[in-house]
Design an enzyme around this catalytic site. Structure first.
Site, PDB file in Angstrom:
ATOM      1  N   LYS A  54       0.837  -1.213   0.000  1.00 24.80           N
ATOM      2  CA  LYS A  54       0.000   0.000   0.000  1.00 24.80           C
ATOM      3  C   LYS A  54       0.864   1.253   0.000  1.00 24.80           C
ATOM      4  CE  LYS A  54      -2.312  -0.853   3.770  1.00 24.80           C
ATOM      5  NZ  LYS A  54      -1.578  -2.054   4.207  1.00 24.80           N
ATOM      6  N   ARG A 130     -10.626  -0.141   8.782  1.00 21.98           N
ATOM      7  CA  ARG A 130     -10.185  -1.489   9.110  1.00 21.98           C
ATOM      8  C   ARG A 130     -11.290  -2.331   9.739  1.00 21.98           C
ATOM      9  NH1 ARG A 130      -4.185   0.119  11.429  1.00 21.98           N
ATOM     10  NH2 ARG A 130      -3.011  -0.445   9.556  1.00 21.98           N
ATOM     11  N   ARG A 169      12.871  -5.525   6.563  1.00 23.46           N
ATOM     12  CA  ARG A 169      12.656  -4.132   6.177  1.00 23.46           C
ATOM     13  C   ARG A 169      13.314  -3.172   7.175  1.00 23.46           C
ATOM     14  NH1 ARG A 169       6.516  -2.221   5.424  1.00 23.46           N
ATOM     15  NH2 ARG A 169       6.477  -2.588   7.680  1.00 23.46           N
ATOM     16  N   ARG A 202      11.429  -1.038  12.589  1.00 23.14           N
ATOM     17  CA  ARG A 202      10.306  -0.726  13.455  1.00 23.14           C
ATOM     18  C   ARG A 202      10.155  -1.794  14.527  1.00 23.14           C
ATOM     19  NH1 ARG A 202       5.195   0.131   9.775  1.00 23.14           N
ATOM     20  NH2 ARG A 202       4.258  -0.520  11.738  1.00 23.14           N
ATOM     21  N   ARG A 213      -0.293  -9.044  14.221  1.00 19.81           N
ATOM     22  CA  ARG A 213      -0.893  -8.017  13.364  1.00 19.81           C
ATOM     23  C   ARG A 213      -1.692  -8.655  12.223  1.00 19.81           C
ATOM     24  NH1 ARG A 213       4.041  -4.552  11.521  1.00 19.81           N
ATOM     25  NH2 ARG A 213       2.499  -3.212  10.512  1.00 19.81           N
TER      26      ARG A 213
END
Length: 262
Positions: A54, A130, A169, A202, A213
């Site tokens: 996204k 969401r 990442r 992160r 998640r």
């Protein structure tokens, strides 16, 4: 022709060429700086789990269709980085793999739609809604503005591929630039290519937090997809493909569904 005559002739040619160059430069500058005036207005939502792409595709939609990109994740991270009361509360929830409560998110979204001039041609929502209650709240908000959604695009990808994508990442906090240790490594390990500043991972980009998640995403967002399927504005895209292929498929859907500009 004397030497002096030839010299004057060449000077006149140079002068003409310079004038032509200046005119072309001015024309090129005007073409670049002139604001786009798209014939379409676009109001779309990108649905997909963390790491589905996204954040890669939404900015391309913004540039192509001259709309605003409203990413709830970015809005929340800004609050977290500034250590606000909202940010501290949101960080606790995200670190535990949860999704931030409706009352925290809805206020930020409404403010963006009401005050952000970049939204005049429409918007792409990234990370919202969401839940079905959020979706119904969004519909009510748009209805009050005499607007409606054109499309809801779902980026489809297997969980295991997402885990391999996200756990490698790294992010440059100030700019949001992202890297990947396998697919898009920085030139120097753990260092931003542009600024030379350190990269971070992160705190919720680890396997355990990510599995939480994804579980929450599927439980809460699955009904949202069904909600939009019933409205006949849902469109699936295979997000396991190369980003440019995903973009071409996405752009095709949006061009077909965007509303003509009134």
């Amino acid at each position: 022709m004397t030497v002096q005559d030839e010299l004057e002739y060449l000077k006149s040619l140079v002068s003409q060429l310079n004038d032509k160059i200046h005119a072309l430069e001015a024309k090129a500058k005007d073409a670049v700086s002139r604001p786009k005036t798209p014939a379409q207005q676009l109001r779309t939502i990108l649905v997909g789990p963390p790491g589905a792409g996204k954040g890669t595709q939404a900015p391309r939609i913004r540039e192509e269709f001259c709309v605003c990109h409203i990413a709830t994740g970015d809005l929340l991270r800004d609050q977290v980085s500034r250590n606000t009361k909202l940010g501290i509360e949101a960080k606790k929830i995200m670190d535990n793999g949860g999704l931030v409560r409706d009352d925290i998110v809805v206020g930020m979204i409404k403010d963006q739609l009401d005050t952000n001039q970049a939204c005049k041609n429409g918007f792409v929502l990234d990370g919202f809604p969401r839940t079905v209650p959020q979706a119904t709240m969004l519909d009510a908000m748009l209805d009050a503005r005499k607007e409606k959604l054109d499309s809801v695009v779902q980026l489809l990808i297997e969980d295991q591929l997402l885990i391999s994508r996200i756990t490698g990442r790294f992010i440059h906090p100030a700019s949001g630039r992202s890297y990947h240790k396998e697919f898009n490594p920085p030139k120097k390990p753990m260092t931003d290519d542009v600024t030379g500043e350190p990269l971070i991972q992160r705190s919720d980009d680890n396997v355990e937090a990510l599995r939480k998640r994804l579980k929450v995403f599927h439980e809460q967002t699955g009904p949202v997809v069904e909600y939009y399927k019933k409205k006949n504005i849902w469109h699936p895209i295979d997000a396991a493909q190369a980003p440019n292929v995903v973009w071409e498929n996405l752009r095709g859907v949006l061009n077909k569904t965007a509303a003509p500009k009134s």
